[in-house]
Scaffold this motif. Structure first.
Motif, mmCIF file in Angstrom:
data_model
loop_
_atom_site.group_PDB
_atom_site.id
_atom_site.type_symbol
_atom_site.label_atom_id
_atom_site.label_comp_id
_atom_site.label_asym_id
_atom_site.label_seq_id
_atom_site.Cartn_x
_atom_site.Cartn_y
_atom_site.Cartn_z
ATOM 1 N N ALA A 97 0.816 -1.208 0.000
ATOM 2 C CA ALA A 97 0.000 0.000 0.000
ATOM 3 C C ALA A 97 0.853 1.263 0.000
ATOM 4 O O ALA A 97 0.494 2.274 -0.620
ATOM 5 N N ALA A 98 1.981 1.217 0.690
ATOM 6 C CA ALA A 98 2.854 2.387 0.763
ATOM 7 C C ALA A 98 3.736 2.544 -0.473
ATOM 8 O O ALA A 98 3.956 3.664 -0.950
ATOM 9 N N ARG A 99 4.218 1.415 -1.020
ATOM 10 C CA ARG A 99 5.171 1.478 -2.144
ATOM 11 C C ARG A 99 4.487 1.366 -3.513
ATOM 12 O O ARG A 99 5.019 1.852 -4.505
ATOM 13 N N HIS A 100 3.361 0.699 -3.555
ATOM 14 C CA HIS A 100 2.654 0.476 -4.826
ATOM 15 C C HIS A 100 1.184 0.850 -4.650
ATOM 16 O O HIS A 100 0.293 -0.007 -4.762
ATOM 17 N N PRO A 101 0.895 2.107 -4.383
ATOM 18 C CA PRO A 101 -0.468 2.506 -4.002
ATOM 19 C C PRO A 101 -1.514 2.256 -5.088
ATOM 20 O O PRO A 101 -2.696 2.136 -4.771
ATOM 21 N N GLY A 102 -1.096 2.142 -6.343
ATOM 22 C CA GLY A 102 -2.068 1.918 -7.402
ATOM 23 C C GLY A 102 -2.567 0.499 -7.510
ATOM 24 O O GLY A 102 -3.512 0.225 -8.257
ATOM 25 N N ARG A 103 -1.959 -0.430 -6.785
ATOM 26 C CA ARG A 103 -2.330 -1.835 -6.920
ATOM 27 C C ARG A 103 -3.422 -2.266 -5.934
ATOM 28 O O ARG A 103 -4.200 -3.164 -6.223
ATOM 29 N N LEU A 104 -3.470 -1.661 -4.759
ATOM 30 C CA LEU A 104 -4.420 -2.105 -3.745
ATOM 31 C C LEU A 104 -5.724 -1.313 -3.811
ATOM 32 O O LEU A 104 -5.713 -0.096 -4.009
ATOM 33 N N ARG A 105 -6.844 -2.025 -3.655
ATOM 34 C CA ARG A 105 -8.158 -1.393 -3.532
ATOM 35 C C ARG A 105 -8.507 -1.157 -2.064
ATOM 36 O O ARG A 105 -9.209 -0.208 -1.735
ATOM 37 N N SER A 106 -8.070 -2.049 -1.199
ATOM 38 C CA SER A 106 -8.280 -1.905 0.241
ATOM 39 C C SER A 106 -7.268 -2.792 0.951
ATOM 40 O O SER A 106 -6.650 -3.672 0.337
ATOM 41 N N LEU A 107 -7.110 -2.564 2.242
ATOM 42 C CA LEU A 107 -6.116 -3.282 3.041
ATOM 43 C C LEU A 107 -6.716 -3.668 4.379
ATOM 44 O O LEU A 107 -7.427 -2.880 5.001
ATOM 45 N N ALA A 108 -6.431 -4.897 4.822
ATOM 46 C CA ALA A 108 -6.774 -5.326 6.184
ATOM 47 C C ALA A 108 -5.520 -5.920 6.816
ATOM 48 O O ALA A 108 -4.919 -6.840 6.248
ATOM 49 N N THR A 186 -3.183 5.186 1.707
ATOM 50 C CA THR A 186 -4.400 5.969 1.485
ATOM 51 C C THR A 186 -5.622 5.117 1.152
ATOM 52 O O THR A 186 -6.722 5.649 1.023
ATOM 53 N N VAL A 187 -5.445 3.806 0.987
ATOM 54 C CA VAL A 187 -6.593 2.960 0.673
ATOM 55 C C VAL A 187 -7.403 2.702 1.948
ATOM 56 O O VAL A 187 -6.872 2.817 3.061
ATOM 57 N N PRO A 188 -8.698 2.360 1.830
ATOM 58 C CA PRO A 188 -9.472 2.012 3.028
ATOM 59 C C PRO A 188 -8.793 0.878 3.784
ATOM 60 O O PRO A 188 -8.478 -0.166 3.203
ATOM 61 N N THR A 189 -8.569 1.080 5.066
ATOM 62 C CA THR A 189 -7.773 0.129 5.849
ATOM 63 C C THR A 189 -8.503 -0.298 7.114
ATOM 64 O O THR A 189 -9.060 0.525 7.838
ATOM 65 N N LEU A 190 -8.488 -1.602 7.353
ATOM 66 C CA LEU A 190 -9.011 -2.197 8.585
ATOM 67 C C LEU A 190 -7.833 -2.757 9.371
ATOM 68 O O LEU A 190 -6.985 -3.464 8.819
ATOM 69 N N ILE A 212 -2.393 5.475 9.982
ATOM 70 C CA ILE A 212 -2.969 5.311 8.647
ATOM 71 C C ILE A 212 -4.233 6.156 8.553
ATOM 72 O O ILE A 212 -5.183 5.942 9.321
ATOM 73 N N PRO A 213 -4.299 7.119 7.662
ATOM 74 C CA PRO A 213 -5.456 8.020 7.603
ATOM 75 C C PRO A 213 -6.764 7.262 7.416
ATOM 76 O O PRO A 213 -6.896 6.444 6.504
ATOM 77 N N GLY A 214 -7.721 7.526 8.307
ATOM 78 C CA GLY A 214 -9.050 6.953 8.184
ATOM 79 C C GLY A 214 -9.168 5.483 8.509
ATOM 80 O O GLY A 214 -10.218 4.876 8.261
ATOM 81 N N ALA A 215 -8.133 4.874 9.073
ATOM 82 C CA ALA A 215 -8.178 3.432 9.353
ATOM 83 C C ALA A 215 -9.210 3.113 10.427
ATOM 84 O O ALA A 215 -9.469 3.906 11.336
ATOM 85 N N THR A 216 -9.808 1.917 10.301
ATOM 86 C CA THR A 216 -10.765 1.413 11.279
ATOM 87 C C THR A 216 -10.079 0.384 12.162
ATOM 88 O O THR A 216 -9.383 -0.502 11.655
ATOM 89 N N LEU A 217 -10.271 0.474 13.466
ATOM 90 C CA LEU A 217 -9.650 -0.452 14.410
ATOM 91 C C LEU A 217 -10.711 -1.326 15.062
ATOM 92 O O LEU A 217 -11.728 -0.831 15.548
ATOM 93 N N VAL A 218 -10.466 -2.642 15.069
ATOM 94 C CA VAL A 218 -11.337 -3.601 15.743
ATOM 95 C C VAL A 218 -10.475 -4.440 16.683
ATOM 96 O O VAL A 218 -9.481 -5.026 16.244
ATOM 97 N N GLU A 219 -10.837 -4.500 17.973
ATOM 98 C CA GLU A 219 -10.121 -5.325 18.940
ATOM 99 C C GLU A 219 -11.007 -6.509 19.325
ATOM 100 O O GLU A 219 -12.177 -6.324 19.689
ATOM 101 N N LEU A 220 -10.450 -7.704 19.244
ATOM 102 C CA LEU A 220 -11.216 -8.922 19.490
ATOM 103 C C LEU A 220 -10.792 -9.564 20.814
ATOM 104 O O LEU A 220 -9.631 -9.957 20.976
ATOM 105 N N PRO A 221 -11.718 -9.702 21.751
ATOM 106 C CA PRO A 221 -11.396 -10.452 22.972
ATOM 107 C C PRO A 221 -11.265 -11.930 22.651
ATOM 108 O O PRO A 221 -11.853 -12.436 21.688
#
Length: 391
Positions: A97-108, A186-190, A212-221
């Motif tokens: 995502a950082a080096r090849h930003p045009g290849r990823l649509r989203s990241l988790a 910059t891709v949508p990130t979870l 990561i701008p706009g990233a969503t964080l989920v913590e799982l017990p």
């Protein structure tokens, strides 16, 4: 050019999704998620160098590993793709995502990090594995990987990993530090963290989510380092909420129900695949989502059109859909009565029989039949409730 071993699941024309394993595991890490993800996505799972069925390829930096993933993606014509990875797999995704930003649509990134601790500890582990193999790691790794019952197949993957391939991945982890580059993603990130993860504690996930701008964080017990194995349903839910589905698939499932759509997807063949894609995108993604009519009204229009054309199999499906959209049996009956006047009594007769059968199967037919029988002044509709009616 030698490629990493990989396998494909899901519809050929589905949106591409690459799933990456953690250090020491194989494609089997994603077995609990594959059924749900492959309903919609074209899923590519790969093995790290020297892991699973992959050859031990030269790769001692995260950029090397990222290049190997791009080779696999390009071999399958995946110019762009969604990506989800665990631990080192997540780090590979962040590097892409950082080096090849045009290849990823989203990241988790699942149980991953921008930096995996002191490089010296990774070099020490690499030295140990090169000398003695992975056997000395098994007991301690089981405690890091699982908060619940250990998955023996994944420990078997670790035991079978090639020492040279495993050690090279340790070298890549030692050299990896993406903290200064997180803002370039910059891709949508979870970001998913296991609260019981001793290898990448939740603080690592929070650093990713903050950077990561706009990233969503989920913590799982109840999840340690291999959250997809420890909390498979929760990880699947988080991914499905994060990943964009094929346009229209969500509405199609909401209106027709998961069971019907799952059967339709399971019956899809190479010959019918493009048609399934067409109706999902255009019927459900374009027409049923337009704001001009609500779903109840669209169900009324659809029932009338199907009666007019005599499409009784489709009618049964859409009687069920009408119930899901909030129409009552009485309202469905009114639509069929209206159709009797404008589409013809024989068409409505067959439609009432189909609707009665569906309502009976759904446990909604008895009260409607009693109410219709109490209205003799309407005559004809009362007769056509009987599937044996000759008219």
């Amino acid at each position: 050019m030698q490629l990493l071993h990989y396998r494909l699941d899901g519809p050929e024309h589905g949106e591409p999704l690459i799933l990456a394993p953690s250090l020491g595991t194989s494609t089997r890490l994603w077995d609990p998620q594959i059924t749900a993800l492959a309903r919609t996505f074209r899923v590519l799972r790969f093995d790290l160098p020297g892991h699973g069925d992959s050859p031990t390829l030269p790769a001692s930096t995260m950029d090397d590993l990222a290049a190997l993933v791009l080779d696999v993606a390009s071999a399958e014509g995946m110019d762009t793709f969604h990506y989800a990875g665990v631990s080192i797999g997540g780090a590979i995704g962040a590097t892409l995502a950082a080096r090849h930003p045009g290849r990823l649509r989203s990241l988790a990134m699942i149980c991953s990090s921008a930096r995996f601790g002191d490089p010296a500890s990774w070099h020490e582990r690499a030295k140990l594995v090169r000398a003695e193999g992975t056997a000395p790691l098994l007991e301690a790794t089981a405690r890091r990987w699982f908060a619940r019952t250990p998955v023996q197949a994944l420990l078997d993957d670790l035991a079978a990993a090639d020492p040279a391939g495993y050690a090279a991945c340790c070298d890549a982890l030692a050299a990896y530090d993406l903290r200064a580059d997180l803002a370039a993603i910059t891709v949508p990130t979870l970001v998913v963290a296991g609260r019981d993860d001793p290898a990448t504690p939740p603080a690592h996930a929070r650093e990713l989510a903050d950077g990561i701008p706009g990233a969503t964080l989920v913590e799982l017990p109840g999840a340690a380092h291999l959250a997809p194995a420890d909390q498979p349903e929760r990880v699947t839910e988080a991914l499905l909420a994060h990943l964009p589905a094929v346009p229209g698939m969500r509405v199609r499932r909401e209106v027709l129900g998961d069971a019907h759509v799952d059967r339709a997807v399971a019956r899809t063949t190479p010959f019918t695949r493009d048609f399934q894609d067409l109706i999902t995108r255009y019927a459900w993604g374009e027409i049923w989502t337009r704001p001009g009519l609500d779903r109840r009204t669209r169900s009324c229009v659809t029932l009338t059109a199907l009666v007019a054309r005599g499409h009784l199999d489709e009618l049964a499906m859409h009687v069920r859909a009408a119930l899901r959209n909030g129409l009552t049996p009485d309202e469905i009956g009114e639509v069929l009565l209206q159709s009797a006047i404008y589409c013809g009594v024989p068409a409505a007769n067959a439609a009432f029989a189909v609707a009665q059968r569906v309502l009976d199967e759904e446990g909604r037919g008895a009260s409607w039949t009693r109410r219709a029988a109490a209205r003799p002044e309407r005559g004809e509709p009362r007769r056509v409730l009987n599937e044996e009616s000759p008219s």
